[in-house]
Design a protein around this motif. Structure first.
Motif, mmCIF file in Angstrom:
data_model
loop_
_atom_site.group_PDB
_atom_site.id
_atom_site.type_symbol
_atom_site.label_atom_id
_atom_site.label_comp_id
_atom_site.label_asym_id
_atom_site.label_seq_id
_atom_site.Cartn_x
_atom_site.Cartn_y
_atom_site.Cartn_z
ATOM 1 N N THR A 42 15.655 54.734 -1.896
ATOM 2 C CA THR A 42 16.977 54.098 -1.788
ATOM 3 C C THR A 42 17.023 53.078 -0.658
ATOM 4 O O THR A 42 17.855 52.160 -0.684
ATOM 5 C CB THR A 42 18.085 55.141 -1.569
ATOM 6 O OG1 THR A 42 17.746 55.969 -0.462
ATOM 7 C CG2 THR A 42 18.285 55.993 -2.799
ATOM 8 N N SER A 46 18.267 49.420 -1.523
ATOM 9 C CA SER A 46 19.410 48.839 -0.805
ATOM 10 C C SER A 46 19.034 47.496 -0.192
ATOM 11 O O SER A 46 19.823 46.546 -0.227
ATOM 12 C CB SER A 46 19.878 49.804 0.288
ATOM 13 O OG SER A 46 20.359 51.008 -0.255
ATOM 14 N N GLN A 62 17.785 55.684 6.055
ATOM 15 C CA GLN A 62 18.816 56.713 6.161
ATOM 16 C C GLN A 62 18.400 57.898 7.026
ATOM 17 O O GLN A 62 19.241 58.517 7.679
ATOM 18 C CB GLN A 62 19.157 57.246 4.756
ATOM 19 C CG GLN A 62 19.700 56.214 3.791
ATOM 20 C CD GLN A 62 21.122 55.800 4.083
ATOM 21 O OE1 GLN A 62 21.791 56.388 4.918
ATOM 22 N NE2 GLN A 62 21.594 54.778 3.400
ATOM 23 N N GLU A 88 21.770 60.273 6.111
ATOM 24 C CA GLU A 88 22.796 59.283 5.765
ATOM 25 C C GLU A 88 23.194 58.418 6.955
ATOM 26 O O GLU A 88 24.368 58.108 7.146
ATOM 27 C CB GLU A 88 24.032 59.977 5.181
ATOM 28 C CG GLU A 88 24.053 60.021 3.676
ATOM 29 C CD GLU A 88 25.400 60.480 3.112
ATOM 30 O OE1 GLU A 88 26.416 60.499 3.821
ATOM 31 O OE2 GLU A 88 25.416 60.849 1.937
ATOM 32 N N TRP A 91 24.412 54.957 5.372
ATOM 33 C CA TRP A 91 25.310 54.924 4.220
ATOM 34 C C TRP A 91 26.681 54.417 4.649
ATOM 35 O O TRP A 91 27.367 55.041 5.460
ATOM 36 C CB TRP A 91 25.422 56.306 3.586
ATOM 37 C CG TRP A 91 26.453 56.419 2.508
ATOM 38 C CD1 TRP A 91 27.569 57.201 2.524
ATOM 39 C CD2 TRP A 91 26.480 55.726 1.250
ATOM 40 N NE1 TRP A 91 28.285 57.049 1.352
ATOM 41 C CE2 TRP A 91 27.641 56.150 0.548
ATOM 42 C CE3 TRP A 91 25.637 54.792 0.637
ATOM 43 C CZ2 TRP A 91 27.972 55.673 -0.716
ATOM 44 C CZ3 TRP A 91 25.979 54.308 -0.625
ATOM 45 C CH2 TRP A 91 27.115 54.755 -1.282
ATOM 46 N N GLN A 92 27.074 53.242 4.132
ATOM 47 C CA GLN A 92 28.330 52.582 4.470
ATOM 48 C C GLN A 92 28.458 52.320 5.967
ATOM 49 O O GLN A 92 29.552 52.258 6.514
ATOM 50 C CB GLN A 92 29.523 53.399 3.948
ATOM 51 C CG GLN A 92 29.519 53.539 2.432
ATOM 52 C CD GLN A 92 30.704 54.312 1.888
ATOM 53 O OE1 GLN A 92 31.214 55.216 2.540
ATOM 54 N NE2 GLN A 92 31.151 53.967 0.689
ATOM 55 N N TYR A 276 24.551 60.406 -1.755
ATOM 56 C CA TYR A 276 25.585 59.609 -1.109
ATOM 57 C C TYR A 276 26.970 59.850 -1.691
ATOM 58 O O TYR A 276 27.976 59.794 -0.972
ATOM 59 C CB TYR A 276 25.232 58.115 -1.211
ATOM 60 C CG TYR A 276 23.834 57.811 -0.734
ATOM 61 C CD1 TYR A 276 23.491 57.955 0.611
ATOM 62 C CD2 TYR A 276 22.845 57.416 -1.614
ATOM 63 C CE1 TYR A 276 22.204 57.707 1.051
ATOM 64 C CE2 TYR A 276 21.558 57.151 -1.180
ATOM 65 C CZ TYR A 276 21.242 57.307 0.152
ATOM 66 O OH TYR A 276 19.956 57.068 0.573
ATOM 67 N N THR A 277 27.046 60.106 -2.989
ATOM 68 C CA THR A 277 28.352 60.233 -3.642
ATOM 69 C C THR A 277 28.666 61.653 -4.091
ATOM 70 O O THR A 277 29.696 61.869 -4.743
ATOM 71 C CB THR A 277 28.422 59.299 -4.868
ATOM 72 O OG1 THR A 277 27.335 59.593 -5.757
ATOM 73 C CG2 THR A 277 28.331 57.848 -4.435
#
Length: 336
Positions: A42, A46, A62, A88, A91-92, A276-277
């Motif tokens: 990922t 990304s 991450q 994470e 992440w965002q 992540y979700t």
């Protein structure tokens, strides 16, 4: 401090080494001196898409491991000096672990048991949490892995030599399952056995379904699937009634089809997994279980444990990303 950043999408060449100010932890945050940064698929995916529109420059990666060296308001000062594994981080957020220091919410810096190496800590994060989620979406749970909770269940791990596959084998064994892994060659078979698989099957052989059925005559209860588009037929052939395929990647294809009557008649389920979700409660359960497995010595890294490490210095993070993108077997880490 030194950091790797990118300001546009593209190949590994968009990553560059730069100097950034030392970050200060905000309320509820810790600052970690990163020792080892872990690279996942990922991360390069990304990077290919470029940083979010709201971010001027993005630090990739991450996962990682290091030592807490400062804490923000509301965080126990006793955490300073604590060895931690990170998840994470990017992440965002604009700040991943490919830098000497990173600030992040304290829940994302998890105490690393003294018996676990920093390399192992940097190899957890997304792979181990993905594996935990995949192993806990079956009918009737459990929602958190622990010793014995998968007793009596058969687990099939597709791609047993990959980072997620390796974590899934170790976590499933720790939880008491009978574990079958599929691989594509003898070297990967050795790695899957070193991770703890009870039985290993070469999926390139003429009839892998028959071999899996010989190992698990009642069928498989949980499949941890890396290539659902390719393996849907094999999975159908070995699934027990009321079982689940937990898939977390689109390796080998972006679409798959299923026979409607057969799947509903056998009460079969396909469940997508993306850390992540996934629900926050599932993330908390995964962090708790992974840490418990670490304390029990059930999660390990290194070739002798089935997870070869490929090391790169910080200034060669682009090469580390390229290695993951090209399918390096094992875990790619960056020595920060």
């Amino acid at each position: 401090m030194k950091a790797i950043v990118y300001t546009e999408g593209g190949g590994p060449e968009v990553l560059r080494l730069t100097e950034r100010p030392l970050p200060q932890p905000g309320p509820g945050e810790v600052r970690v001196r990163v020792e080892v940064s872990g690279v996942n698929p990922t991360d390069w995916k990304s990077r290919r898409g470029g940083p979010p529109a709201t971010v001027a420059e993005q630090v990739p990666n991450q996962d990682g491991a290091g030592v807490v060296d400062a804490v923000g308001e509301g965080v126990d000062p006793e955490r300073t000096g604590e060895r931690v594994w990170l998840w994470e981080a990017a992440w965002q957020r604009a700040d991943g672990t490919a830098q000497e220091y990173v600030t992040l919410p304290e829940a994302h810096a998890v105490p690393l048991p003294a018996t676990a190496s920093l390399d192992t800590g940097a190899s957890l994060g997304i792979p181990a949490m993905t594996a935990h989620r995949a192993l806990t979406v079956a009918e009737g749970g459990p929602t958190r892995l622990a010793p014995g909770v998968l007793g009596g269940r058969n687990v099939l791990v597709a791609g047993g030599a990959g980072a997620v596959g390796h974590a899934a084998i170790q976590l499933a064994r720790w939880a008491g399952a009978f574990v079958v892994a599929t691989v594509s060659n003898p070297y990967k078979a050795e790695l899957a056995r070193a991770a703890g698989a009870h039985h290993v099957v070469d999926y390139t052989a003429p009839d892998p379904a028959a071999e899996i059925r010989r190992a698990a005559p009642e069928g498989v209860d949980i499949v941890v699937e890396v290539a659902v588009a390719v393996n849907s037929g094999l999975d159908l052939a070995v699934l027990a009634p009321n079982s689940v395929v937990a898939y977390y990647a689109d390796t080998g294809g972006a679409e798959f089809t299923l026979p409607v009557r057969e799947t509903f008649a056998r009460n079969l389920r396909w469940h997508g997994v993306l850390v992540y979700t996934m629900p926050d409660a599932a993330k908390r359960e995964a962090v708790a279980a992974v840490t418990a497995a670490l304390r029990d010595g059930a999660l390990r890294s290194g070739e002798e444990s089935g997870l070869p490490l490929h090391r790169f210095p910080l200034e060669r993070t682009a090469d580390a990303h390229a290695a993951v993108e090209e399918g390096a077997v094992g875990k790619v880490v960056v020595d920060v």
